[in-house]
Design an enzyme around this catalytic site. Structure first.
Site, mmCIF file in Angstrom:
data_model
loop_
_atom_site.group_PDB
_atom_site.id
_atom_site.type_symbol
_atom_site.label_atom_id
_atom_site.label_comp_id
_atom_site.label_asym_id
_atom_site.label_seq_id
_atom_site.Cartn_x
_atom_site.Cartn_y
_atom_site.Cartn_z
ATOM 1 N N ASP A 181 38.359 -149.388 1.898
ATOM 2 C CA ASP A 181 38.205 -149.920 3.258
ATOM 3 C C ASP A 181 36.741 -150.083 3.652
ATOM 4 O OD1 ASP A 181 40.916 -149.976 3.524
ATOM 5 O OD2 ASP A 181 41.065 -148.230 4.816
ATOM 6 N N TYR A 239 44.664 -151.112 -2.891
ATOM 7 C CA TYR A 239 43.630 -152.087 -3.231
ATOM 8 C C TYR A 239 42.742 -151.581 -4.371
ATOM 9 C CZ TYR A 239 44.896 -153.647 1.505
ATOM 10 O OH TYR A 239 45.582 -154.050 2.611
ATOM 11 N N LEU A 272 46.005 -162.915 23.405
ATOM 12 C CA LEU A 272 45.654 -164.131 22.669
ATOM 13 C C LEU A 272 46.822 -165.097 22.530
ATOM 14 C CD1 LEU A 272 43.338 -162.662 19.878
ATOM 15 C CD2 LEU A 272 42.720 -163.684 22.080
ATOM 16 N N LYS A 273 48.032 -164.686 22.912
ATOM 17 C CA LYS A 273 49.173 -165.601 22.904
ATOM 18 C C LYS A 273 49.301 -166.364 24.221
ATOM 19 C CE LYS A 273 51.826 -162.875 19.568
ATOM 20 N NZ LYS A 273 53.097 -162.131 19.298
ATOM 21 N N HIS A 325 47.112 -150.803 1.473
ATOM 22 C CA HIS A 325 46.149 -149.898 2.078
ATOM 23 C C HIS A 325 45.090 -149.545 1.043
ATOM 24 C CE1 HIS A 325 47.874 -149.386 6.022
ATOM 25 N NE2 HIS A 325 49.071 -149.137 5.495
#
Length: 364
Positions: free
Chosen positions: A156, A130, A61-62, A126
Protein backbone atom coordinates in the site's frame (compact mmCIF):
# COMPACT_ATOMS: atom_id res chain seq x y z
CA UNK A 1 8.42 22.94 -0.95
CA UNK A 2 5.04 22.57 -2.67
CA UNK A 3 3.60 25.94 -1.71
CA UNK A 4 1.17 27.00 -4.46
CA UNK A 5 0.39 23.44 -5.57
CA UNK A 6 -3.23 22.36 -5.18
CA UNK A 7 -4.31 18.72 -4.96
CA UNK A 8 -7.90 17.52 -5.00
CA UNK A 9 -8.22 14.17 -3.23
CA UNK A 10 -11.34 12.06 -3.59
CA UNK A 11 -12.00 10.34 -0.26
CA UNK A 12 -10.61 6.82 -0.21
CA UNK A 13 -8.73 4.34 1.93
CA UNK A 14 -5.06 3.60 2.53
CA UNK A 15 -2.52 4.57 -0.11
CA UNK A 16 -4.49 7.43 -1.71
CA UNK A 17 -4.94 9.38 1.54
CA UNK A 18 -1.34 8.56 2.49
CA UNK A 19 -0.14 10.10 -0.77
CA UNK A 20 -2.29 13.15 -0.06
CA UNK A 21 -0.79 13.41 3.43
CA UNK A 22 2.73 13.35 2.00
CA UNK A 23 1.89 16.12 -0.45
CA UNK A 24 0.25 18.16 2.32
CA UNK A 25 3.32 17.59 4.52
CA UNK A 26 5.38 19.06 1.69
CA UNK A 27 3.24 22.19 1.64
CA UNK A 28 0.60 21.48 -1.01
CA UNK A 29 -2.97 22.69 -0.52
CA UNK A 30 -4.76 19.34 -0.39
CA UNK A 31 -8.55 19.46 -0.47
CA UNK A 32 -10.34 16.22 0.40
CA UNK A 33 -13.76 15.64 -1.10
CA UNK A 34 -15.36 13.70 1.75
CA UNK A 35 -18.63 11.87 1.13
CA UNK A 36 -21.60 13.96 2.20
CA UNK A 37 -23.36 12.26 5.09
CA UNK A 38 -20.65 9.62 5.21
CA UNK A 39 -18.68 8.41 8.17
CA UNK A 40 -15.26 6.95 8.72
CA UNK A 41 -14.58 3.46 7.37
CA UNK A 42 -14.68 0.58 9.89
CA UNK A 43 -11.62 0.69 12.13
CA UNK A 44 -10.72 4.25 11.10
CA UNK A 45 -11.10 7.34 13.34
CA UNK A 46 -13.25 10.29 12.37
CA UNK A 47 -10.14 12.48 12.18
CA UNK A 48 -7.36 10.23 10.81
CA UNK A 49 -3.72 11.25 10.94
CA UNK A 50 -3.65 10.75 7.15
CA UNK A 51 -5.84 13.88 6.81
CA UNK A 52 -3.44 16.13 8.73
CA UNK A 53 -2.85 19.49 7.11
CA UNK A 54 -5.63 19.01 4.55
CA UNK A 55 -8.86 20.91 4.00
CA UNK A 56 -12.23 19.17 3.69
CA UNK A 57 -15.48 19.68 1.85
CA UNK A 58 -18.38 17.21 1.95
CA UNK A 59 -19.93 16.42 -1.44
CA UNK A 60 -22.28 13.83 -2.90
CA UNK A 61 -20.60 13.09 -6.22
CA UNK A 62 -23.77 11.42 -7.52
CA UNK A 63 -25.71 14.68 -7.14
CA UNK A 64 -25.38 16.95 -10.21
CA UNK A 65 -24.80 20.16 -8.21
CA UNK A 66 -22.08 18.58 -6.06
CA UNK A 67 -20.52 16.96 -9.11
CA UNK A 68 -20.34 20.43 -10.70
CA UNK A 69 -18.66 21.73 -7.54
CA UNK A 70 -16.12 18.89 -7.73
CA UNK A 71 -15.39 19.75 -11.37
CA UNK A 72 -14.98 23.41 -10.46
CA UNK A 73 -12.45 22.46 -7.80
CA UNK A 74 -10.63 20.13 -10.18
CA UNK A 75 -10.41 23.00 -12.66
CA UNK A 76 -8.31 24.90 -10.08
CA UNK A 77 -6.05 21.97 -9.19
CA UNK A 78 -2.62 20.85 -10.31
CA UNK A 79 -3.44 17.21 -9.59
CA UNK A 80 -6.20 14.86 -8.54
CA UNK A 81 -6.00 11.67 -6.45
CA UNK A 82 -8.63 8.94 -6.74
CA UNK A 83 -8.52 5.34 -5.57
CA UNK A 84 -11.64 3.68 -6.97
CA UNK A 85 -11.76 0.58 -9.12
CA UNK A 86 -11.37 1.27 -12.87
CA UNK A 87 -14.44 2.89 -14.38
CA UNK A 88 -15.99 4.29 -11.20
CA UNK A 89 -14.86 7.89 -11.77
CA UNK A 90 -16.03 7.68 -15.38
CA UNK A 91 -19.48 6.56 -14.23
CA UNK A 92 -19.57 9.52 -11.84
CA UNK A 93 -18.87 11.85 -14.75
CA UNK A 94 -15.43 12.71 -13.37
CA UNK A 95 -13.18 10.62 -15.59
CA UNK A 96 -9.93 11.91 -17.13
CA UNK A 97 -11.48 13.07 -20.41
CA UNK A 98 -14.09 15.26 -18.69
CA UNK A 99 -11.58 16.61 -16.16
CA UNK A 100 -8.97 17.37 -18.82
CA UNK A 101 -11.59 19.20 -20.85
CA UNK A 102 -11.94 21.58 -17.88
CA UNK A 103 -8.25 21.57 -16.91
CA UNK A 104 -5.86 20.43 -19.70
CA UNK A 105 -2.81 20.60 -17.40
CA UNK A 106 -4.32 18.39 -14.70
CA UNK A 107 -2.28 15.44 -13.45
CA UNK A 108 -4.89 12.75 -12.88
CA UNK A 109 -3.53 10.34 -10.26
CA UNK A 110 -5.17 6.93 -10.17
CA UNK A 111 -4.36 4.60 -7.24
CA UNK A 112 -5.35 0.96 -7.59
CA UNK A 113 -4.06 -2.45 -6.60
CA UNK A 114 -3.91 -4.09 -10.02
CA UNK A 115 -3.85 -1.12 -12.39
CA UNK A 116 -6.32 0.29 -14.89
CA UNK A 117 -6.20 -2.72 -17.21
CA UNK A 118 -5.27 -6.40 -17.27
CA UNK A 119 -7.13 -9.54 -16.20
CA UNK A 120 -7.26 -8.55 -12.50
CA UNK A 121 -8.13 -4.87 -12.92
CA UNK A 122 -11.70 -5.38 -11.74
CA UNK A 123 -10.82 -7.79 -8.93
CA UNK A 124 -10.69 -6.86 -5.25
CA UNK A 125 -7.44 -7.20 -3.35
CA UNK A 126 -5.39 -5.94 -0.45
CA UNK A 127 -1.77 -5.32 0.42
CA UNK A 128 -0.78 -8.98 0.87
CA UNK A 129 -2.48 -10.17 -2.31
CA UNK A 130 -0.77 -7.49 -4.41
CA UNK A 131 2.71 -8.11 -3.03
CA UNK A 132 2.17 -11.86 -3.11
CA UNK A 133 1.49 -11.89 -6.84
CA UNK A 134 4.22 -9.29 -7.50
CA UNK A 135 6.92 -11.57 -6.07
CA UNK A 136 7.77 -9.45 -3.02
CA UNK A 137 6.10 -11.55 -0.29
CA UNK A 138 7.97 -14.77 -1.08
CA UNK A 139 11.12 -13.91 0.89
CA UNK A 140 9.33 -12.21 3.78
CA UNK A 141 9.93 -14.95 6.38
CA UNK A 142 12.52 -17.63 7.18
CA UNK A 143 12.40 -20.91 5.22
CA UNK A 144 9.64 -23.25 6.31
CA UNK A 145 7.41 -20.49 7.67
CA UNK A 146 4.46 -18.84 5.87
CA UNK A 147 5.57 -15.50 4.38
CA UNK A 148 4.44 -12.50 6.46
CA UNK A 149 5.39 -8.88 5.78
CA UNK A 150 4.76 -5.75 7.88
CA UNK A 151 1.14 -4.72 7.20
CA UNK A 152 0.66 -2.13 4.41
CA UNK A 153 4.29 -0.99 4.27
CA UNK A 154 5.54 -2.95 1.26
CA UNK A 155 2.45 -2.75 -0.94
CA UNK A 156 0.00 0.00 0.00
CA UNK A 157 2.65 2.52 1.00
CA UNK A 158 5.88 1.47 -0.73
CA UNK A 159 4.54 0.15 -4.02
CA UNK A 160 1.43 2.32 -4.02
CA UNK A 161 1.41 5.71 -2.28
CA UNK A 162 5.08 6.56 -2.83
CA UNK A 163 4.91 5.72 -6.54
CA UNK A 164 1.74 7.78 -6.87
CA UNK A 165 3.49 10.78 -5.26
CA UNK A 166 6.47 10.42 -7.59
CA UNK A 167 4.15 10.13 -10.58
CA UNK A 168 2.14 13.19 -9.56
CA UNK A 169 5.22 15.33 -8.99
CA UNK A 170 6.75 14.22 -12.31
CA UNK A 171 3.44 14.95 -14.05
CA UNK A 172 3.24 18.43 -12.52
CA UNK A 173 6.78 19.24 -13.68
CA UNK A 174 5.92 18.10 -17.19
CA UNK A 175 2.62 20.00 -17.18
CA UNK A 176 4.37 23.21 -16.18
CA UNK A 177 6.83 22.76 -19.02
CA UNK A 178 4.33 21.72 -21.71
CA UNK A 179 0.88 22.77 -20.51
CA UNK A 180 -0.30 19.19 -20.94
CA UNK A 181 -1.62 17.04 -18.15
CA UNK A 182 -1.43 13.26 -17.90
CA UNK A 183 -2.97 10.24 -16.23
CA UNK A 184 -0.84 8.51 -13.60
CA UNK A 185 -1.68 4.79 -13.42
CA UNK A 186 -0.17 3.89 -10.03
CA UNK A 187 -0.77 0.18 -9.39
CA UNK A 188 0.45 -1.34 -6.14
CA UNK A 189 1.26 -4.51 -8.08
CA UNK A 190 3.53 -2.58 -10.48
CA UNK A 191 5.26 -0.47 -7.84
CA UNK A 192 5.92 -3.44 -5.59
CA UNK A 193 7.50 -5.38 -8.44
CA UNK A 194 9.58 -2.32 -9.34
CA UNK A 195 10.96 -2.20 -5.80
CA UNK A 196 12.35 -5.69 -6.39
CA UNK A 197 14.90 -4.36 -8.89
CA UNK A 198 17.65 -3.99 -6.28
CA UNK A 199 17.27 -7.67 -5.46
CA UNK A 200 17.10 -8.52 -9.18
CA UNK A 201 20.41 -6.66 -9.55
CA UNK A 202 21.86 -8.99 -6.89
CA UNK A 203 20.44 -11.92 -8.89
CA UNK A 204 22.70 -10.96 -11.80
CA UNK A 205 25.72 -12.05 -9.74
CA UNK A 206 24.06 -14.92 -7.90
CA UNK A 207 23.32 -12.96 -4.73
CA UNK A 208 19.56 -13.46 -4.98
CA UNK A 209 17.88 -16.81 -5.58
CA UNK A 210 14.34 -18.10 -5.75
CA UNK A 211 15.06 -20.63 -3.00
CA UNK A 212 14.21 -19.09 0.36
CA UNK A 213 17.10 -18.88 2.78
CA UNK A 214 19.77 -19.08 0.08
CA UNK A 215 20.17 -15.43 -0.97
CA UNK A 216 22.67 -12.86 0.21
CA UNK A 217 20.14 -11.00 2.37
CA UNK A 218 17.75 -13.90 2.94
CA UNK A 219 19.16 -16.68 5.09
CA UNK A 220 22.55 -15.65 6.52
CA UNK A 221 23.05 -15.78 10.26
CA UNK A 222 24.21 -12.17 10.03
CA UNK A 223 20.97 -10.95 8.35
CA UNK A 224 18.03 -11.76 10.60
CA UNK A 225 16.43 -11.09 13.99
CA UNK A 226 17.02 -12.98 17.23
CA UNK A 227 14.92 -13.46 20.34
CA UNK A 228 16.43 -12.19 23.60
CA UNK A 229 16.00 -13.56 27.13
CA UNK A 230 13.17 -11.10 27.89
CA UNK A 231 11.20 -12.25 24.83
CA UNK A 232 12.13 -9.20 22.78
CA UNK A 233 14.19 -9.08 19.60
CA UNK A 234 17.49 -7.83 18.19
CA UNK A 235 18.01 -7.21 14.46
CA UNK A 236 21.35 -8.02 12.83
CA UNK A 237 22.52 -7.20 9.30
CA UNK A 238 26.31 -6.87 9.12
CA UNK A 239 26.75 -7.47 5.38
CA UNK A 240 30.25 -6.02 4.83
CA UNK A 241 33.13 -8.17 6.19
CA UNK A 242 34.51 -5.28 8.26
CA UNK A 243 31.17 -4.90 10.05
CA UNK A 244 30.82 -8.66 10.41
CA UNK A 245 34.22 -8.75 12.10
CA UNK A 246 33.08 -6.12 14.62
CA UNK A 247 29.90 -8.11 15.22
CA UNK A 248 31.86 -11.27 16.02
CA UNK A 249 34.27 -9.35 18.23
CA UNK A 250 31.42 -7.92 20.30
CA UNK A 251 30.07 -11.45 20.77
CA UNK A 252 33.47 -12.90 21.66
CA UNK A 253 33.38 -15.10 18.55
CA UNK A 254 36.17 -13.48 16.53
CA UNK A 255 38.40 -16.56 16.90
CA UNK A 256 35.66 -19.13 16.39
CA UNK A 257 36.50 -20.99 13.18
CA UNK A 258 32.85 -21.87 12.52
CA UNK A 259 32.07 -18.20 11.85
CA UNK A 260 34.99 -17.56 9.48
CA UNK A 261 33.10 -18.41 6.26
CA UNK A 262 30.66 -15.51 6.32
CA UNK A 263 29.23 -16.12 2.83
CA UNK A 264 28.92 -19.93 2.84
CA UNK A 265 25.17 -20.74 2.56
CA UNK A 266 25.76 -24.28 3.80
CA UNK A 267 26.86 -22.96 7.19
CA UNK A 268 24.08 -20.39 7.65
CA UNK A 269 21.44 -22.66 9.30
CA UNK A 270 23.95 -24.06 11.82
CA UNK A 271 25.39 -20.65 12.66
CA UNK A 272 21.91 -19.16 12.99
CA UNK A 273 21.06 -21.80 15.60
CA UNK A 274 24.25 -21.00 17.48
CA UNK A 275 23.45 -17.30 17.52
CA UNK A 276 19.89 -18.04 18.62
CA UNK A 277 21.35 -19.66 21.71
CA UNK A 278 23.77 -16.78 22.27
CA UNK A 279 21.18 -14.01 22.04
CA UNK A 280 18.77 -15.93 24.27
CA UNK A 281 21.19 -15.53 27.20
CA UNK A 282 20.69 -11.78 27.71
CA UNK A 283 17.95 -9.18 27.61
CA UNK A 284 17.42 -6.79 24.73
CA UNK A 285 18.75 -3.90 26.84
CA UNK A 286 21.86 -5.88 27.75
CA UNK A 287 22.60 -6.60 24.11
CA UNK A 288 22.04 -2.94 23.22
CA UNK A 289 24.74 -2.09 25.76
CA UNK A 290 27.12 -4.61 24.16
CA UNK A 291 26.74 -3.14 20.66
CA UNK A 292 26.27 0.52 21.61
CA UNK A 293 28.75 2.79 19.84
CA UNK A 294 29.95 0.10 17.41
CA UNK A 295 29.53 -0.46 13.67
CA UNK A 296 28.28 -4.00 14.16
CA UNK A 297 24.97 -3.09 12.41
CA UNK A 298 22.82 -4.34 15.28
CA UNK A 299 19.68 -2.63 16.59
CA UNK A 300 16.76 -3.48 18.86
CA UNK A 301 13.42 -4.31 17.26
CA UNK A 302 11.06 -1.76 18.81
CA UNK A 303 7.38 -0.97 18.73
CA UNK A 304 6.52 2.53 17.45
CA UNK A 305 5.95 3.71 21.02
CA UNK A 306 9.27 2.24 22.19
CA UNK A 307 10.93 3.90 19.21
CA UNK A 308 9.46 7.25 20.28
CA UNK A 309 11.19 6.85 23.65
CA UNK A 310 14.61 5.99 22.21
CA UNK A 311 17.46 8.59 22.39
CA UNK A 312 17.54 8.62 18.58
CA UNK A 313 14.04 10.05 18.57
CA UNK A 314 14.93 12.59 21.24
CA UNK A 315 17.54 13.92 18.81
CA UNK A 316 15.51 13.87 15.59
CA UNK A 317 11.86 14.00 16.78
CA UNK A 318 10.89 11.48 14.13
CA UNK A 319 7.99 10.31 16.29
CA UNK A 320 5.71 12.98 17.76
CA UNK A 321 3.03 12.67 20.42
CA UNK A 322 -0.05 14.74 19.60
CA UNK A 323 -3.64 15.08 20.80
CA UNK A 324 -4.77 12.51 18.23
CA UNK A 325 -2.04 10.01 19.05
CA UNK A 326 1.50 9.05 18.15
CA UNK A 327 2.50 9.93 14.59
CA UNK A 328 5.64 10.23 12.51
CA UNK A 329 6.95 13.59 11.29
CA UNK A 330 7.22 14.34 7.55
CA UNK A 331 10.05 12.83 5.54
CA UNK A 332 12.35 13.58 3.83
CA UNK A 333 13.75 16.66 5.53
CA UNK A 334 15.09 19.78 3.89
CA UNK A 335 17.64 22.38 4.91
CA UNK A 336 16.33 25.09 7.20
CA UNK A 337 14.43 24.99 10.49
CA UNK A 338 13.61 21.40 11.46
CA UNK A 339 11.02 22.04 14.19
CA UNK A 340 7.62 20.57 13.30
CA UNK A 341 4.31 20.21 15.07
CA UNK A 342 1.40 18.12 13.79
CA UNK A 343 -1.05 20.30 11.84
CA UNK A 344 -4.76 20.01 12.60
CA UNK A 345 -6.88 17.23 11.14
CA UNK A 346 -10.13 18.56 9.66
CA UNK A 347 -13.59 17.37 10.52
CA UNK A 348 -15.54 16.05 7.55
CA UNK A 349 -16.65 19.04 5.48
CA UNK A 350 -15.10 21.53 7.90
CA UNK A 351 -13.86 23.92 5.20
CA UNK A 352 -16.83 23.63 2.85
CA UNK A 353 -18.06 27.21 3.16
CA UNK A 354 -14.57 28.69 2.76
CA UNK A 355 -13.81 26.52 -0.28
CA UNK A 356 -17.11 27.42 -1.95
CA UNK A 357 -16.43 31.09 -1.27
CA UNK A 358 -13.03 30.76 -2.95
CA UNK A 359 -14.66 29.18 -6.01
CA UNK A 360 -17.24 31.95 -6.15
CA UNK A 361 -14.51 34.58 -5.97
CA UNK A 362 -12.68 32.92 -8.87
CA UNK A 363 -15.90 32.71 -10.86
CA UNK A 364 -15.77 28.90 -11.03
Amino acid sequence: MLNGIRIVEIEGLGPGPFAGMMLADLGADVIVLHRAGGSAAPGMPERPILDRGKRSIALDLKAPADRDTALALIATADALIEGFRPGVMERLGLGPEICHARNPALVYGRMTGWGQDGPLAERAGHDMTYIGLAGALWHASPPGQPPVAPPTLVGDIGGGALYLVVGILAGILNARATGCGTVVDAAIYDGTANMMNLLMTLAQSGGFRCERGQSLLDGPHWSRSYRTSDDRFISVQCLEPKFYAIFLECLGLADDADFAAQFDPASWPHLSRRLEAVFATRSQAAWQAVFDGTDACVAPVLTPRQSSEHPMNAARRTWVHADNGLQAAPAPRFSGPADWSPPPVPARGEHGEAILAELAKRGE
